[in-house]
Design a protein around this motif. Structure first.
Motif: not given
Length: 196
Positions: A17-23, A159-166
């Motif tokens: 089904t459309a409309g699903q999102e993972f953050t 998929p979900a991305i995290v781009s600010t990393c320390s």
């Protein structure tokens, strides 16, 4: 047996089904010099207005992948349907196996992100998601950020991305700890024209 197969087929159609999102809120990685001692964890949200992903996990199981900057796999953990337990009243699902666990539980939708629903008690299919994965051997060394997490249910990949990393090292360089949070999308260099 036919009934079981028809339930599995139903589960596959449920997650398409459309409309699903993972953050993601954050991803934490600990890369250790000892073999099979790497670990990582995640916290995030699953927005699934149709409220069909959780029942599908109960029927099909769940796979969680951690990918590096090149989208090469660092680690992958698969939970069979028998590793997952649905919570009462469709409130969520918990998956657990040796060294790994994932919890997806219904929670309040943040203000300003409301979805109209005929049921005033409904959260509209908004879930908190968390996972801990231990005793791993990352497939890439060293871990290069930004990182992507994929939640896979049946034929659907979220998929979900995290781009600010320390990054920091501990124990005389034996442990590298990386903490990543959402940020601006990473810039990929544009292809350059070949010289004549």
């Amino acid at each position: 047996m036919r009934r079981i197969l028809s339930l599995l087929a139903l589960g596959v159609t449920l997650v398409m089904t459309a409309g699903q999102e993972f953050t993601l809120k954050n991803v934490k990685v600990a890369e250790r010099s000892k073999t099979a001692r790497d670990q990582w964890s995640m916290k995030g949200n699953l927005d699934n207005p149709a409220m069909n992903v959780v029942p599908a996990i109960g029927q099909l199981g769940l796979t969680v992948n951690l990918l590096d900057v090149s989208l090469d796999p660092l680690a992958s953990t698969a939970f069979a349907a028998t590793n997952c337990k649905l919570l009462r009243n469709g409130r969520g699902v918990r998956c657990k196996k040796m060294g790994a666990r994932v919890s997806i539980k219904r929670t309040r939708r943040p203000k300003g992100a409301k979805v109209k629903s005929s049921n005033s008690n409904s959260t509209g299919g908004y879930y908190g998601a968390s996972g801990m994965f231990r005793r791993l051997q990352f497939l890439q060394d060293p871990v290069v950020t930004p990182l992507t997490v994929q939640v896979v249910v049946g034929s659907t990949t979220l998929p979900a991305i995290v781009s600010t990393c320390s990054e920091r090292t501990k124990g005389a360089g034996r442990i590298t700890k990386i903490t990543c949070t959402p940020g601006p999308a990473p810039v990929t260099p544009a292809p350059t024209a070949a010289s004549p």
